[in-house]
Every structure is written in structure tokens, then in C-alpha cells.
Design a protein around this motif. Structure first.
Motif, PDB file in Angstrom:
ATOM      1  N   PRO A  28     -24.381  36.191  -4.252  1.00 30.76           N
ATOM      2  CA  PRO A  28     -25.032  35.911  -3.052  1.00 30.76           C
ATOM      3  C   PRO A  28     -23.897  35.317  -1.968  1.00 30.76           C
ATOM      4  CG  PRO A  28     -25.916  34.868  -4.985  1.00 30.76           C
ATOM      5  CD  PRO A  28     -24.696  35.586  -5.509  1.00 30.76           C
ATOM      6  N   PRO A  29     -24.432  34.803  -0.745  1.00 28.98           N
ATOM      7  CA  PRO A  29     -23.283  34.316   0.411  1.00 28.98           C
ATOM      8  C   PRO A  29     -23.302  33.030   0.076  1.00 28.98           C
ATOM      9  CG  PRO A  29     -25.680  34.965   1.243  1.00 28.98           C
ATOM     10  CD  PRO A  29     -25.688  35.525  -0.078  1.00 28.98           C
ATOM     11  N   ALA A  30     -22.326  32.287   0.570  1.00 27.19           N
ATOM     12  CA  ALA A  30     -21.780  30.955   0.251  1.00 27.19           C
ATOM     13  C   ALA A  30     -23.059  30.148   0.996  1.00 27.19           C
ATOM     14  CB  ALA A  30     -20.629  30.488   0.840  1.00 27.19           C
ATOM     15  N   PRO A  31     -23.570  28.961   0.246  1.00 30.68           N
ATOM     16  CA  PRO A  31     -24.667  28.072   0.866  1.00 30.68           C
ATOM     17  C   PRO A  31     -24.283  27.634   2.201  1.00 30.68           C
ATOM     18  CG  PRO A  31     -23.846  27.311  -1.307  1.00 30.68           C
ATOM     19  CD  PRO A  31     -22.922  28.252  -0.989  1.00 30.68           C
ATOM     20  N   LEU A  32     -25.242  27.545   3.098  1.00 31.22           N
ATOM     21  CA  LEU A  32     -25.048  26.922   4.503  1.00 31.22           C
ATOM     22  C   LEU A  32     -24.599  25.523   4.374  1.00 31.22           C
ATOM     23  CD1 LEU A  32     -27.951  28.546   6.234  1.00 31.22           C
ATOM     24  CD2 LEU A  32     -25.620  29.233   6.380  1.00 31.22           C
ATOM     25  N   PRO A  33     -23.680  24.870   5.201  1.00 29.55           N
ATOM     26  CA  PRO A  33     -23.888  23.387   5.179  1.00 29.55           C
ATOM     27  C   PRO A  33     -24.828  22.785   5.588  1.00 29.55           C
ATOM     28  CG  PRO A  33     -22.639  24.637   7.125  1.00 29.55           C
ATOM     29  CD  PRO A  33     -23.078  25.714   6.172  1.00 29.55           C
ATOM     30  N   SER A  34     -24.958  21.584   5.022  1.00 28.29           N
ATOM     31  CA  SER A  34     -26.316  21.002   5.243  1.00 28.29           C
ATOM     32  C   SER A  34     -26.138  20.460   6.796  1.00 28.29           C
ATOM     33  CB  SER A  34     -26.449  19.724   4.545  1.00 28.29           C
ATOM     34  OG  SER A  34     -25.692  18.668   4.879  1.00 28.29           O
ATOM     35  N   GLU A  35     -27.791  20.257   7.291  1.00 29.48           N
ATOM     36  CA  GLU A  35     -27.616  19.843   8.746  1.00 29.48           C
ATOM     37  C   GLU A  35     -26.951  18.533   8.974  1.00 29.48           C
ATOM     38  OE1 GLU A  35     -31.683  20.078   9.536  1.00 29.48           O
ATOM     39  OE2 GLU A  35     -31.904  22.477   9.348  1.00 29.48           O
ATOM     40  N   ASN A  36     -27.150  17.583   8.032  1.00 26.16           N
ATOM     41  CA  ASN A  36     -26.277  16.356   8.403  1.00 26.16           C
ATOM     42  C   ASN A  36     -25.181  16.223   7.822  1.00 26.16           C
ATOM     43  OD1 ASN A  36     -28.977  15.675   8.894  1.00 26.16           O
ATOM     44  ND2 ASN A  36     -29.615  14.941   6.851  1.00 26.16           N
ATOM     45  N   SER A  37     -24.153  17.237   7.488  1.00 29.37           N
ATOM     46  CA  SER A  37     -22.864  17.291   7.017  1.00 29.37           C
ATOM     47  C   SER A  37     -21.998  17.278   8.126  1.00 29.37           C
ATOM     48  CB  SER A  37     -22.571  18.292   5.885  1.00 29.37           C
ATOM     49  OG  SER A  37     -22.613  19.681   6.391  1.00 29.37           O
ATOM     50  N   THR A  44     -13.860  19.571  -1.241  1.00 28.82           N
ATOM     51  CA  THR A  44     -14.605  19.527  -2.189  1.00 28.82           C
ATOM     52  C   THR A  44     -15.127  20.537  -2.892  1.00 28.82           C
ATOM     53  OG1 THR A  44     -16.838  19.389  -1.053  1.00 28.82           O
ATOM     54  CG2 THR A  44     -15.477  17.225  -1.119  1.00 28.82           C
ATOM     55  N   THR A  45     -15.307  20.833  -4.239  1.00 29.55           N
ATOM     56  CA  THR A  45     -15.740  21.779  -4.915  1.00 29.55           C
ATOM     57  C   THR A  45     -17.132  21.506  -5.351  1.00 29.55           C
ATOM     58  OG1 THR A  45     -14.273  21.249  -6.963  1.00 29.55           O
ATOM     59  CG2 THR A  45     -13.463  22.871  -5.228  1.00 29.55           C
ATOM     60  N   THR A  46     -18.080  22.498  -5.279  1.00 29.97           N
ATOM     61  CA  THR A  46     -19.118  22.548  -5.922  1.00 29.97           C
ATOM     62  C   THR A  46     -19.356  23.653  -7.154  1.00 29.97           C
ATOM     63  OG1 THR A  46     -20.138  21.701  -3.784  1.00 29.97           O
ATOM     64  CG2 THR A  46     -21.680  22.491  -5.412  1.00 29.97           C
ATOM     65  N   GLU A  47     -19.694  23.166  -8.025  1.00 29.32           N
ATOM     66  CA  GLU A  47     -19.760  24.378  -9.142  1.00 29.32           C
ATOM     67  C   GLU A  47     -21.105  24.988  -9.006  1.00 29.32           C
ATOM     68  OE1 GLU A  47     -18.266  24.430 -12.983  1.00 29.32           O
ATOM     69  OE2 GLU A  47     -16.382  23.154 -12.344  1.00 29.32           O
ATOM     70  N   LEU A  48     -21.068  26.214  -8.774  1.00 29.41           N
ATOM     71  CA  LEU A  48     -22.520  26.814  -8.661  1.00 29.41           C
ATOM     72  C   LEU A  48     -22.706  27.527 -10.000  1.00 29.41           C
ATOM     73  CD1 LEU A  48     -21.766  28.717  -5.340  1.00 29.41           C
ATOM     74  CD2 LEU A  48     -23.094  26.770  -5.903  1.00 29.41           C
ATOM     75  N   PRO A  49     -23.870  27.749 -10.516  1.00 32.53           N
ATOM     76  CA  PRO A  49     -24.089  28.192 -11.922  1.00 32.53           C
ATOM     77  C   PRO A  49     -23.765  29.650 -11.817  1.00 32.53           C
ATOM     78  CG  PRO A  49     -26.519  27.915 -10.428  1.00 32.53           C
ATOM     79  CD  PRO A  49     -25.059  27.191  -9.609  1.00 32.53           C
ATOM     80  N   PRO A  50     -23.413  30.320 -12.827  1.00 36.59           N
ATOM     81  CA  PRO A  50     -22.930  31.905 -12.889  1.00 36.59           C
ATOM     82  C   PRO A  50     -24.133  32.601 -12.732  1.00 36.59           C
ATOM     83  CG  PRO A  50     -22.969  30.713 -15.166  1.00 36.59           C
ATOM     84  CD  PRO A  50     -23.211  29.530 -14.073  1.00 36.59           C
ATOM     85  N   ASN A  51     -25.344  32.173 -12.874  1.00 36.21           N
ATOM     86  CA  ASN A  51     -26.683  33.179 -12.762  1.00 36.21           C
ATOM     87  C   ASN A  51     -27.290  32.646 -11.423  1.00 36.21           C
ATOM     88  OD1 ASN A  51     -27.451  30.408 -13.749  1.00 36.21           O
ATOM     89  ND2 ASN A  51     -29.049  31.257 -14.766  1.00 36.21           N
ATOM     90  N   ARG A  52     -26.475  32.380 -10.598  1.00 34.94           N
ATOM     91  CA  ARG A  52     -27.109  32.020  -9.257  1.00 34.94           C
ATOM     92  C   ARG A  52     -27.833  33.260  -8.725  1.00 34.94           C
ATOM     93  NH1 ARG A  52     -23.443  31.241  -4.578  1.00 34.94           N
ATOM     94  NH2 ARG A  52     -24.764  31.287  -2.713  1.00 34.94           N
ATOM     95  N   PHE A  53     -27.375  34.238  -8.717  1.00 39.24           N
ATOM     96  CA  PHE A  53     -28.205  35.555  -8.277  1.00 39.24           C
ATOM     97  C   PHE A  53     -29.615  35.789  -8.892  1.00 39.24           C
ATOM     98  CE2 PHE A  53     -29.156  40.019  -8.337  1.00 39.24           C
ATOM     99  CZ  PHE A  53     -29.047  40.388  -6.933  1.00 39.24           C
ATOM    100  N   GLU A  54     -29.588  35.557 -10.155  1.00 38.26           N
ATOM    101  CA  GLU A  54     -31.076  35.768 -10.773  1.00 38.26           C
ATOM    102  C   GLU A  54     -32.041  34.581 -10.433  1.00 38.26           C
ATOM    103  OE1 GLU A  54     -28.050  36.104 -12.207  1.00 38.26           O
ATOM    104  OE2 GLU A  54     -27.937  38.108 -13.095  1.00 38.26           O
ATOM    105  N   LEU A  55     -31.374  33.164 -10.317  1.00 36.07           N
ATOM    106  CA  LEU A  55     -32.138  32.307 -10.044  1.00 36.07           C
ATOM    107  C   LEU A  55     -32.762  32.276  -8.468  1.00 36.07           C
ATOM    108  CD1 LEU A  55     -29.849  29.238 -11.513  1.00 36.07           C
ATOM    109  CD2 LEU A  55     -32.052  30.178 -12.149  1.00 36.07           C
ATOM    110  N   GLU A  56     -31.991  32.909  -7.631  1.00 33.69           N
ATOM    111  CA  GLU A  56     -32.465  32.740  -6.249  1.00 33.69           C
ATOM    112  C   GLU A  56     -33.255  34.017  -6.152  1.00 33.69           C
ATOM    113  OE1 GLU A  56     -29.159  32.754  -3.696  1.00 33.69           O
ATOM    114  OE2 GLU A  56     -28.671  30.760  -4.039  1.00 33.69           O
ATOM    115  N   LEU A  57     -33.039  35.108  -6.725  1.00 30.46           N
ATOM    116  CA  LEU A  57     -33.914  36.217  -6.928  1.00 30.46           C
ATOM    117  C   LEU A  57     -35.412  35.933  -7.465  1.00 30.46           C
ATOM    118  CD1 LEU A  57     -34.402  39.379  -6.269  1.00 30.46           C
ATOM    119  CD2 LEU A  57     -33.382  39.570  -8.778  1.00 30.46           C
TER     120      LEU A  57
END
Length: 127
Positions: A28-37, A44-57
Motif C-alpha cells: 500500500p502507498p504511504a499514509p497521507l499526512p494528517s490535515e493538521n500536521s 518520526t517512525t511509525t511502525e505499520l503492521p506487516p499485514n496492512r495490505f490485507e487489513l486495508e483490503l
């Protein structure tokens, strides 16, 4: 017995998704920055779940269910700016390299309807 074990190993699964291995699923593409950021100089590093593709699908396909949309509307989730921002991010599922994994394509229609039609979002709570 040894011969039976060797034959069992030669059998490949006959599932329709056998060709869709983890290797050919695009990330999946990288998350969009939040509107307020605001941009910062610190990293800063954000750990994304390894099954992110399946979760978003799985989540995007839940949008194909009018009952689920009704639940989201009743919970006032459909009016949340952060949730709408997340739905805008999920529009990447319309790209050819991702859409091929979608089983319920009308979820993409509902995704657009939710994002573009405030009346629809409001009325889903009244259904």
C-alpha cells in the motif's frame, strides 16, 4: 510409507488465489499526512503492521455492505474529518495494480459516494 509422503509433498493447492502470492501483492502507498500536521525536522517512525495490505483490503470491502455503512453513520463515524481523510487515502484501491484484489467492486462506488455526497452520509443513519 515413504513414497506416500513424497507424493503428498508434490501436490500443489488448487485455489484461485494460488497465483496471488505475497510477492506479487503491491505494498500500500504511504499514509497521507494528517490535515493538521506540520512538517517537522525530526524524523518520526511509525511502525505499520506487516499485514496492512490485507487489513486495508478487508476494510475497503466492508464498505460494500449497506448495513455496515448504516452502522458507521449511526456511530457518527461518517462525519468525522479524520475518518473521511482515511477514506480519501483508501482511494488508491481504484488503481489497476490494487483493484484486481477487490472481490466486491461496488465498495469503490460507495467509497466515492461517502466522500462526495454529504447528504448520503447523513441519510445512511436514517435508513
Amino acid at each position: 510409507k515413504k513414497m506416500a509422503d513424497e507424493n503428498a509433498m508434490d501436490i500443489s493447492p488448487l485455489t484461485p488465489l494460488a497465483s496471488n502470492t505475497k510477492a506479487d501483492t503491491p505494498p500500500p502507498p504511504a499514509p497521507l499526512p494528517s490535515e493538521n500536521s506540520t512538517p517537522t525536522t525530526t524524523k518520526t517512525t511509525t511502525e505499520l503492521p506487516p499485514n496492512r495490505f490485507e487489513l486495508e483490503l478487508e476494510f475497503i470491502q466492508c464498505l460494500a455492505s449497506p448495513a455496515y455503512l448504516h452502522h458507521l453513520a449511526e456511530s457518527n463515524v461518517l462525519s468525522s474529518p479524520s475518518f473521511l481523510s482515511y477514506l480519501r487515502y483508501l482511494r488508491y484501491w481504484k488503481r489497476p495494480e490494487y483493484v484486481r484484489f477487490i472481490i466486491y467492486p461496488h465498495c469503490l462506488y460507495f467509497l466515492d459516494l461517502i466522500l462526495e455526497n454529504e447528504t448520503f452520509r447523513r441519510e445512511m443513519g436514517n435508513v
